[in-house]
Write an enzyme that holds these catalytic residues in place. Structure first.
Site, mmCIF file in Angstrom:
data_model
loop_
_atom_site.group_PDB
_atom_site.id
_atom_site.type_symbol
_atom_site.label_atom_id
_atom_site.label_comp_id
_atom_site.label_asym_id
_atom_site.label_seq_id
_atom_site.Cartn_x
_atom_site.Cartn_y
_atom_site.Cartn_z
ATOM 1 N N SER A 132 0.957 -1.265 -0.076
ATOM 2 C CA SER A 132 -0.030 -0.120 0.007
ATOM 3 C C SER A 132 0.750 1.018 -0.020
ATOM 4 C CB SER A 132 -0.872 0.126 1.242
ATOM 5 O OG SER A 132 -1.282 1.120 1.304
ATOM 6 N N TYR A 146 -1.931 -1.134 10.503
ATOM 7 C CA TYR A 146 -2.034 -1.433 8.975
ATOM 8 C C TYR A 146 -0.924 -0.716 8.237
ATOM 9 C CZ TYR A 146 -3.982 -1.651 4.286
ATOM 10 O OH TYR A 146 -3.857 -1.548 2.926
#
Ligand code: NDP
Length: 237
Positions: A132, A146
């Site tokens: 990401s 995350y």
């Protein structure tokens, strides 16, 4: 489209979202594709019926099962490690067990799957991880754990690129920005806020991420390795 003809491909987490788009794109490119899923059996069977890809139920959090599935796929040309979850919230109140499960799925599983895939992978193979842009930049609170899992992918691909480079195997992490999926709907409550940080103010479509994965798996990307492949509409710019 025959850019991936003859390639044997395993996609981890192919039942929905970006992973499903990758399954579709690789099948369209002529590859023989299998993919894993965990909770979304109906969606997985629908993708399998639509594309002819093989659906294999395997929870990435179960290391033994995951390693067995990867080993059972035989000599791969490409593994795409897409399966991931996003747990967000105040770190002071997040359930520690849920955080650990995310670390299992987003960090431990990619490492063990990549290593297992490399054992039998054909020379010139491709290991592609879906990380990401949050691995680079996190402009909002509540995303610490995350983000930590996605930053870990950066170190992993750099290291594995060195480990497997002598066999011509490339290892890269694709770093999407906001991408329309169940995890992050384009019309979700956070969408407008995310778009304020982007140069191109919209969510990506999953097929745009899949196209990048196909390029990295294809014949023109043999010298791209150990690198961060960011596709984020300028989220991290
Ligand atoms: P979705 O939630 O839409 O889909 C997630 C996919 O991963 C599903 O196919 C799901 O399968 C699978 N998966 C999740 N947990 C497991 C597990 N334990 N075992 C096996 N498969 C699992 O998410 P996205 O498509 O949006 O995300 C895909 C990847 O892209 C993730 O790694 C995510 O972090 C990353 N990403 C997404 C962004 C976005 O904005 N959407 C931005 C940046 C990165 P099932 O339901 O069958 O369990």
């Amino acid at each position: 489209m025959t850019d991936l003809a003859g390639k044997t491909v395993l996609v981890l987490g192919g039942s929905r979202g970006i992973g499903a788009a990758i399954v579709r794109r690789f099948v369209a490119g002529g590859a023989k594709v299998s993919f894993t899923y965990s909770g979304s059996e109906a969606a997985a069977l629908a993708i399998a019926a639509e594309t002819g890809a093989e659906a294999i139920k395997t929870d990435s959090a179960d290391r033994d099962a995951l390693v067995a599935t990867v080993a059972g796929a035989g000599a791969l040309d490409v593994i795409v490690i897409n399966a991931g979850i996003a747990l967000m919230g105040d770190p002071l109140t997040l359930d520690p067990d849920a955080v650990d499960r995310m670390i299992d799925i987003n960090v431990r599983a990619p490492y063990h799957a990549a290593v297992e895939a490399a054992r039998k992978m054909n020379d010139g193979g491709r290991i592609i991880v879906i990380g990401s842009v949050n691995g680079d930049r996190i402009p909002f609170p509540g995303v610490t754990a995350y983000t930590m899992t996605k930053s870990a992918m950066q170190g992993m691909v750099r290291g594995l690129a060195r480990d497997f480079g002598p066999r011509g195997i490339t290892v890269n992490v694709i770093q999407p920005g906001p991408t329309d999926s169940d995890m992050n709907p384009a019309d979700g409550p956070m969408a407008d806020l995310m778009h304020t940080t982007m140069a191109i103010k919209r969510h990506a479509r999953a097929d745009e991420i899949a196209e990048y994965a196909a390029y990295l798996a294809g014949p023109h990307a043999a010298m791209i390795t150990g690198a961060l492949q960011t596709i984020d509409g300028g989220f991290g710019a």
